[in-house]
Design an enzyme around this catalytic site. Structure first.
Site, PDB file in Angstrom:
ATOM      1  N   SER A 217      16.375  70.835  -4.421  1.00 61.30           N
ATOM      2  CA  SER A 217      17.095  71.664  -3.456  1.00 61.30           C
ATOM      3  C   SER A 217      17.876  70.808  -2.471  1.00 61.30           C
ATOM      4  O   SER A 217      17.441  69.721  -2.088  1.00 61.30           O
ATOM      5  CB  SER A 217      16.106  72.531  -2.680  1.00 61.30           C
ATOM      6  OG  SER A 217      15.608  73.549  -3.509  1.00 61.30           O
ATOM      7  N   LYS A 241       6.018  80.260   2.647  1.00 58.80           N
ATOM      8  CA  LYS A 241       7.220  80.562   3.412  1.00 58.80           C
ATOM      9  C   LYS A 241       8.066  81.647   2.736  1.00 58.80           C
ATOM     10  O   LYS A 241       8.574  82.547   3.405  1.00 58.80           O
ATOM     11  CB  LYS A 241       8.045  79.288   3.589  1.00 58.80           C
ATOM     12  CG  LYS A 241       9.116  79.434   4.638  1.00 58.80           C
ATOM     13  CD  LYS A 241       9.616  78.076   5.101  1.00 58.80           C
ATOM     14  CE  LYS A 241      10.705  78.260   6.121  1.00 58.80           C
ATOM     15  NZ  LYS A 241      11.025  77.022   6.824  1.00 58.80           N
TER      16      LYS A 241
END
Ligand code: HEM
Lengths: 425, 253
Positions: A217, A241
């Site tokens: 990412s 998350k």
């Protein structure tokens, strides 16, 4: 990929022959994620959840839906009235399409803000644009299925666009329709394709994620991970998350489904399709409005190109331009955090898209055609002229030396203290 | 930055708001409906009165083809009452009799509402060329929903002096274009309510609009009560997820 040794004999037996457990461990349990990701990185996972939810609800709807012009509208009402929890399934699916686009538009603008489309993630980005195109096709054909007035006239207006193609236009349109007008043949093929395309999307999403797992990412600082101190394993950190984001997202979705299920739709679509009665104001669903504005922006012939054809070309170009974005943006710096000038133009582009949506929602009268023309002009100016030049003349701010340095600096805590920062924008 | 993005999204969603009824019509009156809001539910007494209005007045011109007689049990009628109600109407049997001839029979609770006209041409012929729309979904099919329907029904007025209009059209400021082919359907005392409620035009309009809203959204009560439970669950669940996330991330710096 490193193979694990498992204590459970069955798991070990399977993993020795087909290492799915090792694979999951590597790509999920241990997969390193930048630890400074903020909540804007939730939206890829959210999009995946919506995609699955759309497929599940869609399959149930298909069990009760009848793809025939004389029965489609009534079969949808049958789902709403007679099928157990049919109203729930249909409202989840109908509002799910809007949720899908909200999530993916945010996901895309996240990429634009943090430069996620730049090397080495160009292909990942381009696969994303393919997903967007497939989503648009799927949503467009899905909206035709209930066979209401907007279904019919929307299909008619949009398919008719292809008649603008010189020479073969008319034949192309008849080929799309499977006849001389939008009729049963059209409804049937749209149904068939609406069932097919989501599975194609699943395939392309797998490629999207495979490509993501090659590069890893991007992150809000737009700098590469340099070592273990910059990352956390996906599980449990991003499981936790992403789940928070999912909870909030489901709340919003539920609010629409249960308390405003028709708010994003159009009342006209509760009237059965009637080829003899044109609705006073044909508008597409909200997520197509900016493109609809671009389509109608050109009201004059450009040189030898007819206005209508020009509009069609621009509409397709507005998405195709995203494919070459990685090469249009000449700046070496990814994140807007360190691009003092581009940062502002990002917001101007976002506002431009909202304005185009507003133009698309209104009849092309008064000042709207002019605003639409300016908005369209600006959209292409942003990508084709501004981005290439800006990268050359902008002086970026100094980049942090590492992700972990940036995290400590932003949280304001001295290194070593236990600050619970998920990072924020 | 977050705020700006959220504002942008709000703007997006406002834009998407259903386009209001034609610009030249008056904004609908705003009514407090029992079905509005998070705990919205139908007022059964009003639904039953509204059904009576539909049956005795509107059904002369408007069908409600998506409703079955059995659906009336939702309004609080017993099975026997619904059976008796349905049997006042006649429908053609689906299959022929032993001689191969089609025949009519009294309607059953499982039959759909019988429409007043066999087809569109017949409906238009009886209404000066205008088509009375089927009312099964009318509240969902009009911008403004129940408020709009109520306003049209109760909003007929004396036409302005300078307005030239054909005799077949009637002045109604809430209808797009303001000239409607439906003659004012409701007058004071048009029906005699069994429960003694005074049948003013406002009351009649209110009751029949309640009934039409139920017809358009028969599952609205299940929708709202399920919604409340789902939202409550998600609130608690999201709260837990936030706590878990905090705990998991507490050691990261
Ligand atoms: C069905 C629609 C889509 C799904 C299910 C999906 C799924 C995902 C997932 C799960 C991730 C990883 C989590 C994240 O970074 O947010 C991701 C990353 C990404 N997606 Fe998508 N995506 C979709 C559409 C798109 C589209 C339309 C684009 C762009 C036009 C796009 C561009 C990207 C990029 C560039 C990344 C890497 C982001 C980064 O690491 O910064 N995606 N996607």
């Amino acid at each position: 990929m490193e193979k694990q040794t498992y204590n459970n004999a069955v798991v070990r037996w399977i993993d020795d022959r087909l290492p799915i457990f090792s694979f999951m461990d590597h790509e999920y349990n241990q997969f390193p994620m930048p630890k400074n990701l903020n909540y804007w990185w939730n939206f890829g996972a959210l999009a995946t959840v919506v995609l699955v939810a759309m497929i599940v609800t869609g399959i149930v709807l298909a069990m009760h839906y009848t793809p025939h012009t004389s029965m489609a509208f009534d079969s949808v009402e049958h789902i709403m009235r007679d099928v157990n929890y049919g109203w729930l399934i249909r409202y989840i699916h109908a509002n799910g399409a809007s949720m899908f686009f909200i999530v993916v538009y945010i996901h895309i603008f996240r990429g634009l803000y943090y430069g996620s489309y730049k090397a080495p993630r160009e292909l990942l980005w381009m696969i994303g644009v393919v997903i967007l195109l497939l989503m648009m096709a799927t949503a467009f054909m899905g909206y035709v299925l209930p066979w209401g007035q907007m279904s019919f006239w929307g299909a008619k207006v949009i398919t008719n666009l292809f008649s603008a193609i010189p020479l073969v236009g008319e034949s192309v349109v008849e080929w799309l329709w499977g006849g001389y007008t939008v009729d049963n043949a059209t409804l049937n093929r749209f149904y068939s394709l609406h069932y097919l395309l989501p599975f194609v999307i699943v395939g392309v999403v797998v490629l999207h994620i495979a490509a993501l797992h090659v590069t890893g990412s991007n992150n809000p600082d737009g700098i590469d991970m340099k070592g273990p101190q910059d990352s956390v394993p996906f599980n449990p950190y991003f499981t936790a998350k992403d789940s928070v984001g999912l909870g909030v997202f489901l709340l919003i979705w539920a609010a629409f489904v249960f308390y405003a299920p028709d708010y994003l739709g159009h009342p006209e679509n509760y009237i059965e399709a009637n080829p003899l009665v044109t609705p006073p104001h044909i508008v597409p669903e909200w997520y197509f409005l900016p493109f609809y504005a671009i389509l109608r922006a050109i009201t004059f012939d450009v040189w030898f190109i007819e206005a209508k054809l020009m509009g069609v070309l621009l509409m397709f170009a507005s998405i195709l331009v995203l494919f070459i974005l990685p090469w249009l943006d000449t700046s070496k710096v990814r994140s807007c955090r360190y691009r003092p000038i581009y940062k502002w133009f990002f917001w101007v582009l976002l506002i431009d898209c909202v304005v185009l949506g507003w133009v698309g929602a209104n009849k092309p009268e008064g000042m709207f055609p002019l605003i639409g023309l300016i908005g369209t002009g600006y959209y292409f100016f942003h990508f084709l002229i501004l981005l290439p030049i800006l990268g050359k003349i902008e002086t970026p701010l100094p980049l942090p030396t590492s992700i972990s340095e940036s995290v400590t600096r932003r949280s304001g805590a001295p290194a070593g203290a236990t600050a619970a920062t998920g990072g924020n924008a | 930055m977050k705020k700006a993005l959220i504002l942008g999204l709000v703007a997006c969603s406002l834009m998407a708001a259903p386009v209001q009824a034609a610009e030249d019509a008056e904004a609908p009156k705003s009514v407090d409906w029992s079905f509005d809001g998070i705990f919205g539910h139908y007022d059964r007494a009003s639904l039953q009165r509204g059904m009576q209005v539909y049956k005795e007045v509107c059904a002369a011109c408007h069908g409600m083809r998506l409703l079955a007689y059995r659906n009336l049990m939702d309004l609080g009628y017993s099975e026997a009452q619904v059976k008796a109600f349905a049997s006042q109407y006649e429908v053609q049997n689906e299959d022929p009799n032993d001689e191969g001839e089609m025949f009519n029979r009294p309607a059953l609770p499982s039959d759909r509402f019988v429409s007043p006209f066999p087809n569109e041409q017949a409906a238009r012929a009886s209404n000066g060329g205008a088509l009375p729309p089927d009312l099964s979904l009318i509240v969902k099919a009009r911008a403004g929903g129940a408020d709009y329907i109520y306003s049209v029904l109760s909003g007929y007025a004396e036409a302005p002096k300078d307005l030239k209009k054909p005799d077949t059209l009637h002045y109604n400021p809430y209808f797009p274009g303001q000239l409607i082919a439906m003659p004012p359907p409701l007058t004071e005392g048009a029906v005699e309510y069994a429960d003694g409620t005074k049948a003013t035009v406002d009351q009649l309009s209110y009751d029949v609009t309640n009934f039409l809203t139920w017809a358009s959204s028969p599952k609205l009560e299940a929708q709202k009560s399920t919604g409340f439970k789902v939202v409550l669950f998600l609130l608690v669940f999201t709260g837990l997820l936030i706590a878990v996330k905090k705990k998991v991330w507490s050691a990261v710096h």
